[in-house]
Design a protein around this motif. Sequence first.
Motif, short mmCIF file in Angstrom:
data_model
loop_
_atom_site.label_atom_id
_atom_site.label_comp_id
_atom_site.label_asym_id
_atom_site.label_seq_id
_atom_site.Cartn_x
_atom_site.Cartn_y
_atom_site.Cartn_z
N ALA A 1 -42.53 -118.18 17.66
CA ALA A 1 -41.39 -117.77 18.45
C ALA A 1 -40.20 -117.29 17.65
O ALA A 1 -39.40 -116.49 18.15
CB ALA A 1 -40.94 -118.92 19.36
N SER A 2 -40.06 -117.76 16.41
CA SER A 2 -38.84 -117.46 15.66
C SER A 2 -39.11 -117.37 14.16
O SER A 2 -39.90 -118.16 13.63
CB SER A 2 -37.79 -118.55 15.92
OG SER A 2 -36.70 -118.44 15.03
N PRO A 3 -38.44 -116.46 13.45
CA PRO A 3 -38.57 -116.40 12.00
C PRO A 3 -37.94 -117.62 11.31
O PRO A 3 -38.15 -117.84 10.12
CB PRO A 3 -37.84 -115.11 11.61
CG PRO A 3 -36.91 -114.85 12.75
CD PRO A 3 -37.61 -115.35 13.96
N GLN A 4 -37.17 -118.40 12.07
CA GLN A 4 -36.60 -119.64 11.55
C GLN A 4 -37.54 -120.82 11.82
O GLN A 4 -37.11 -121.98 11.74
CB GLN A 4 -35.24 -119.90 12.18
CG GLN A 4 -34.17 -118.91 11.74
CD GLN A 4 -33.89 -118.99 10.24
OE1 GLN A 4 -33.65 -120.05 9.70
NE2 GLN A 4 -33.91 -117.85 9.57
N ASN A 5 -38.78 -120.52 12.10
CA ASN A 5 -39.76 -121.55 12.47
C ASN A 5 -39.85 -122.66 11.43
O ASN A 5 -39.85 -123.85 11.76
CB ASN A 5 -41.14 -120.93 12.72
CG ASN A 5 -41.53 -119.91 11.65
OD1 ASN A 5 -41.03 -119.94 10.52
ND2 ASN A 5 -42.42 -119.01 12.00
N ILE A 6 -39.92 -122.29 10.17
CA ILE A 6 -40.13 -123.28 9.12
C ILE A 6 -38.86 -124.09 8.86
O ILE A 6 -38.93 -125.23 8.38
CB ILE A 6 -40.64 -122.61 7.82
CG1 ILE A 6 -41.33 -123.64 6.94
CG2 ILE A 6 -39.50 -121.92 7.08
CD1 ILE A 6 -42.57 -124.25 7.56
N VAL A 7 -37.71 -123.52 9.17
CA VAL A 7 -36.45 -124.25 8.99
C VAL A 7 -36.32 -125.33 10.05
O VAL A 7 -36.10 -126.51 9.76
CB VAL A 7 -35.24 -123.29 9.06
CG1 VAL A 7 -33.93 -124.08 8.95
CG2 VAL A 7 -35.33 -122.25 7.96
N ILE A 8 -36.50 -124.94 11.31
CA ILE A 8 -36.36 -125.89 12.41
C ILE A 8 -37.52 -126.88 12.42
O ILE A 8 -37.33 -128.09 12.54
CB ILE A 8 -36.28 -125.13 13.76
CG1 ILE A 8 -35.14 -124.12 13.73
CG2 ILE A 8 -36.10 -126.12 14.91
CD1 ILE A 8 -35.14 -123.16 14.90
N GLY A 9 -38.73 -126.34 12.29
CA GLY A 9 -39.91 -127.20 12.34
C GLY A 9 -40.10 -128.05 11.10
O GLY A 9 -40.91 -128.98 11.10
N MET B 1 -43.09 -114.62 10.54
CA MET B 1 -42.49 -115.25 9.37
C MET B 1 -41.35 -114.36 8.87
O MET B 1 -41.34 -113.15 9.08
CB MET B 1 -43.53 -115.46 8.27
CG MET B 1 -44.68 -116.39 8.67
SD MET B 1 -44.14 -118.02 9.23
CE MET B 1 -43.38 -118.65 7.75
N LEU B 2 -40.40 -114.96 8.19
CA LEU B 2 -39.18 -114.25 7.79
C LEU B 2 -39.45 -112.95 7.01
O LEU B 2 -38.80 -111.93 7.27
CB LEU B 2 -38.28 -115.18 6.98
CG LEU B 2 -36.87 -114.68 6.72
CD1 LEU B 2 -36.08 -114.59 8.04
CD2 LEU B 2 -36.13 -115.60 5.75
#
Length: 300
Positions: free
Chosen positions: A142-150, A206-207
Amino acid sequence: MTTHIAEMAMRPSWRDFWALTKPRVVAMLMVTAVVGMVLAPHEWLSAWQYTAAIIGLWAGMASAAVINQFADQQYDAMMARTQSRPLVKGRVTATMALTWAGFLAAASMILLTVWVNPLTAWLTALGMVGYAGIYTRYLKHASPQNIVIGGLSGALPPLLGWAAVTGQMSAEAWLLVLLIFVWTPPHFWALAIHRRDEYANAGIPMLPVTHGIELTKSLVWYYTILLLLVSLLPYLIGMMGPVYLVMAIVFGLGFMREAWRLRYHDKEGQAMKTFGFSIVYLLGVFGGLLLDRMISVAVA
């Protein structure tokens, strides 16, 4: 006869079920959990309680890893890095994988609730839901910030280890969580740069895919600076001593050096060198935490 031989060839082995648990990733997480156990101030527990805590934590993390592979199998089939996983190859069926994940989750909850403490059991369950559910099923796509939030779910192991022996969550334990939380983006984005085309083909935002490789390189560099600053906090608040401080600075500068090379002097293979050193960094810093504590106990 031929059909029987084919069925035997496709019958899963214990190695297939072991591979579903992402053993290398879970082993690294368990190192941070054990360090959390060692650093936490507590009275010595029985050998069985320590064993139950370690097995219970491992089972919870392993269950989340199995569910991750189950949910991602269609994407794994599109990427060279994951094409040989048991579910993709058909060596393990979806039903088998879910049964294995359920068994591990149940074993984790029983061991931690009955022989450790309910807080650790619920925190571990929260981590499983965060990684296998929120990150894998939603954030990752859903988001390129996936790894930051998750990344928060993957940063919980030292808190789990701390809670396992104290039954509490302290500020020091959350500081260890913060350390891994800040480490996760530069660690994973370095890999994502190397695998950018594969993520693009699989449709995973991914970003490097959504915002380009150059921006991702810059963010990897900035995060390593932030990570060095965060790694100084355990010393600055008096939680750790000079041995840890030296190791945190040495490994932090090493990680920054690789990130600098990736941003300004990128050559073929530098992204994977940065990714590889990020693993060395985490093990080095947590090794520093452990060594510092052992030395302080020995000289006390």
